[in-house]
Design a protein around this motif. Structure first.
Motif, PDB file in Angstrom:
ATOM      1  N   GLY A  18       0.794  -1.228   0.000  1.00 39.02           N
ATOM      2  CA  GLY A  18       0.000   0.000   0.000  1.00 39.02           C
ATOM      3  C   GLY A  18       0.822   1.272   0.000  1.00 39.02           C
ATOM      4  O   GLY A  18       0.284   2.353  -0.200  1.00 39.02           O
ATOM      5  N   SER A  19       2.125   1.169   0.203  1.00 38.80           N
ATOM      6  CA  SER A  19       2.986   2.357   0.222  1.00 38.80           C
ATOM      7  C   SER A  19       3.103   2.940  -1.190  1.00 38.80           C
ATOM      8  O   SER A  19       2.847   2.246  -2.184  1.00 38.80           O
ATOM      9  N   PRO A  20       3.491   4.209  -1.309  1.00 38.30           N
ATOM     10  CA  PRO A  20       3.699   4.793  -2.637  1.00 38.30           C
ATOM     11  C   PRO A  20       4.719   4.004  -3.469  1.00 38.30           C
ATOM     12  O   PRO A  20       4.549   3.856  -4.678  1.00 38.30           O
ATOM     13  N   CYS A  21       5.747   3.475  -2.820  1.00 40.30           N
ATOM     14  CA  CYS A  21       6.741   2.680  -3.565  1.00 40.30           C
ATOM     15  C   CYS A  21       6.125   1.390  -4.108  1.00 40.30           C
ATOM     16  O   CYS A  21       6.422   0.984  -5.232  1.00 40.30           O
ATOM     17  N   SER A 120      11.299   0.254  -3.747  1.00 38.74           N
ATOM     18  CA  SER A 120      12.574   0.392  -3.055  1.00 38.74           C
ATOM     19  C   SER A 120      12.404   0.517  -1.545  1.00 38.74           C
ATOM     20  O   SER A 120      13.303   0.165  -0.790  1.00 38.74           O
ATOM     21  N   ARG A 121      11.254   1.012  -1.108  1.00 46.20           N
ATOM     22  CA  ARG A 121      10.986   1.125   0.329  1.00 46.20           C
ATOM     23  C   ARG A 121       9.511   0.885   0.569  1.00 46.20           C
ATOM     24  O   ARG A 121       8.669   1.272  -0.229  1.00 46.20           O
ATOM     25  N   GLY A 122       9.213   0.271   1.700  1.00 40.81           N
ATOM     26  CA  GLY A 122       7.824   0.035   2.065  1.00 40.81           C
ATOM     27  C   GLY A 122       7.438   0.852   3.274  1.00 40.81           C
ATOM     28  O   GLY A 122       8.090   1.838   3.616  1.00 40.81           O
ATOM     29  N   HIS A 123       6.389   0.421   3.941  1.00 44.90           N
ATOM     30  CA  HIS A 123       5.912   1.125   5.134  1.00 44.90           C
ATOM     31  C   HIS A 123       6.854   0.979   6.320  1.00 44.90           C
ATOM     32  O   HIS A 123       6.911   1.842   7.171  1.00 44.90           O
ATOM     33  N   LEU A 131      17.382   1.545   0.356  1.00 44.23           N
ATOM     34  CA  LEU A 131      16.718   0.313  -0.047  1.00 44.23           C
ATOM     35  C   LEU A 131      16.210  -0.363   1.209  1.00 44.23           C
ATOM     36  O   LEU A 131      16.974  -0.599   2.146  1.00 44.23           O
ATOM     37  N   GLY A 132      14.910  -0.656   1.247  1.00 43.64           N
ATOM     38  CA  GLY A 132      14.333  -1.285   2.426  1.00 43.64           C
ATOM     39  C   GLY A 132      14.901  -2.674   2.669  1.00 43.64           C
ATOM     40  O   GLY A 132      15.444  -3.315   1.773  1.00 43.64           O
ATOM     41  N   SER A 133      14.756  -3.155   3.891  1.00 42.13           N
ATOM     42  CA  SER A 133      15.336  -4.444   4.265  1.00 42.13           C
ATOM     43  C   SER A 133      14.710  -5.603   3.504  1.00 42.13           C
ATOM     44  O   SER A 133      15.403  -6.556   3.143  1.00 42.13           O
ATOM     45  N   VAL A 134      13.409  -5.548   3.241  1.00 43.59           N
ATOM     46  CA  VAL A 134      12.757  -6.622   2.486  1.00 43.59           C
ATOM     47  C   VAL A 134      13.284  -6.639   1.052  1.00 43.59           C
ATOM     48  O   VAL A 134      13.673  -7.681   0.533  1.00 43.59           O
ATOM     49  N   CYS A 144      14.406 -15.826  -8.499  1.00 46.44           N
ATOM     50  CA  CYS A 144      14.117 -15.341  -9.852  1.00 46.44           C
ATOM     51  C   CYS A 144      14.707 -13.940  -9.977  1.00 46.44           C
ATOM     52  O   CYS A 144      15.115 -13.336  -8.985  1.00 46.44           O
ATOM     53  N   PRO A 145      14.751 -13.385 -11.188  1.00 45.14           N
ATOM     54  CA  PRO A 145      15.213 -12.001 -11.335  1.00 45.14           C
ATOM     55  C   PRO A 145      14.334 -11.036 -10.546  1.00 45.14           C
ATOM     56  O   PRO A 145      13.126 -11.257 -10.396  1.00 45.14           O
ATOM     57  N   VAL A 146      14.955  -9.969 -10.037  1.00 49.09           N
ATOM     58  CA  VAL A 146      14.244  -8.978  -9.214  1.00 49.09           C
ATOM     59  C   VAL A 146      14.410  -7.597  -9.833  1.00 49.09           C
ATOM     60  O   VAL A 146      15.512  -7.235 -10.240  1.00 49.09           O
ATOM     61  N   VAL A 147      13.326  -6.844  -9.877  1.00 51.71           N
ATOM     62  CA  VAL A 147      13.358  -5.438 -10.285  1.00 51.71           C
ATOM     63  C   VAL A 147      12.937  -4.629  -9.070  1.00 51.71           C
ATOM     64  O   VAL A 147      11.916  -4.905  -8.448  1.00 51.71           O
ATOM     65  N   VAL A 148      13.744  -3.623  -8.732  1.00 49.73           N
ATOM     66  CA  VAL A 148      13.391  -2.714  -7.637  1.00 49.73           C
ATOM     67  C   VAL A 148      13.059  -1.367  -8.266  1.00 49.73           C
ATOM     68  O   VAL A 148      13.889  -0.745  -8.915  1.00 49.73           O
ATOM     69  N   VAL A 149      11.826  -0.945  -8.066  1.00 48.23           N
ATOM     70  CA  VAL A 149      11.326   0.316  -8.629  1.00 48.23           C
ATOM     71  C   VAL A 149      11.609   1.421  -7.610  1.00 48.23           C
ATOM     72  O   VAL A 149      11.214   1.304  -6.448  1.00 48.23           O
ATOM     73  N   PRO A 150      12.280   2.492  -8.040  1.00 48.59           N
ATOM     74  CA  PRO A 150      12.618   3.559  -7.085  1.00 48.59           C
ATOM     75  C   PRO A 150      11.391   4.308  -6.604  1.00 48.59           C
ATOM     76  O   PRO A 150      10.330   4.268  -7.215  1.00 48.59           O
ATOM     77  N   GLN A 151      11.593   5.013  -5.514  1.00 48.22           N
ATOM     78  CA  GLN A 151      10.518   5.811  -4.928  1.00 48.22           C
ATOM     79  C   GLN A 151      10.060   6.863  -5.932  1.00 48.22           C
ATOM     80  O   GLN A 151      10.881   7.521  -6.557  1.00 48.22           O
ATOM     81  N   PRO A 152       8.741   6.993  -6.102  1.00 50.37           N
ATOM     82  CA  PRO A 152       8.237   7.987  -7.064  1.00 50.37           C
ATOM     83  C   PRO A 152       8.524   9.410  -6.617  1.00 50.37           C
ATOM     84  O   PRO A 152       8.729   9.679  -5.476  1.00 50.37           O
TER      85      PRO A 152
END
Length: 152
Positions: A18-21, A120-123, A131-134, A144-152
């Motif tokens: 639910g976070s913006p990220c 990239s970061r959650g709640h 970069l968040g711990s999760v 599997c391959p991972v994509v981390v989407v940066p904070q908007p």
């Protein structure tokens, strides 16, 4: 010798809290799924809070009488609906809510995924962490391959 298989690639799995990220990650996952013709699976994790160690009988408040799974599912569905409503002709999204630590739930979901997409970061992260711990754990250990989407 090359072996041809008709095995359909796994879904694009996206972690949603639910976070913006996580909303940005869901938008990215939907766009990628459209390009690759893949399914999208939005995953949310929940767990019972620790209820020991609180002083003077104080315990954390329980959502909806302690119905954590229903609360998590409602929040996940609301987030998916809100993000899909912002897009023209978005892909369908399967939702999955699982009990457990987010790392464990996402690692399990990634076993059959073609791609794991995370914000990239959650709640739960501290302000200023890049970069968040999760996300950090998943980048290092996902199946599997991972994509981390940066904070908007």
């Amino acid at each position: 010798m090359t072996q041809h298989t008709d095995k359909k690639p796994g879904p694009v799995v996206v972690g949603v809290d639910g976070s913006p990220c996580s909303q940005a990650a869901l938008r990215w996952a939907l766009a990628q799924a459209r390009l690759s013709g893949s399914a999208v699976e939005a995953v949310a994790a929940w767990q019972y809070p620790q209820v020991y160690g609180y002083t003077y009988g104080w315990v954390p408040s329980m959502p909806d009488g302690g119905e954590f799974a229903k609360t998590a599912e409602r929040a996940l569905r609301e987030t998916v609906t809100a993000v899909r409503d912002q897009l023209d002709d978005p892909a369908e999204v399967a939702v999955r809510v699982a009990e457990g630590h987010p790392v464990e739930v996402l690692m399990d979901a990634g076993r059959n995924a073609q791609l794991l997409v995370l914000g990239s970061r959650g709640h739960g992260t501290f302000t200023g962490i890049l970069l968040g711990s999760v996300s950090q754990h998943c980048v290092q250990h996902a199946p599997c391959p991972v994509v981390v989407v940066p904070q908007p």
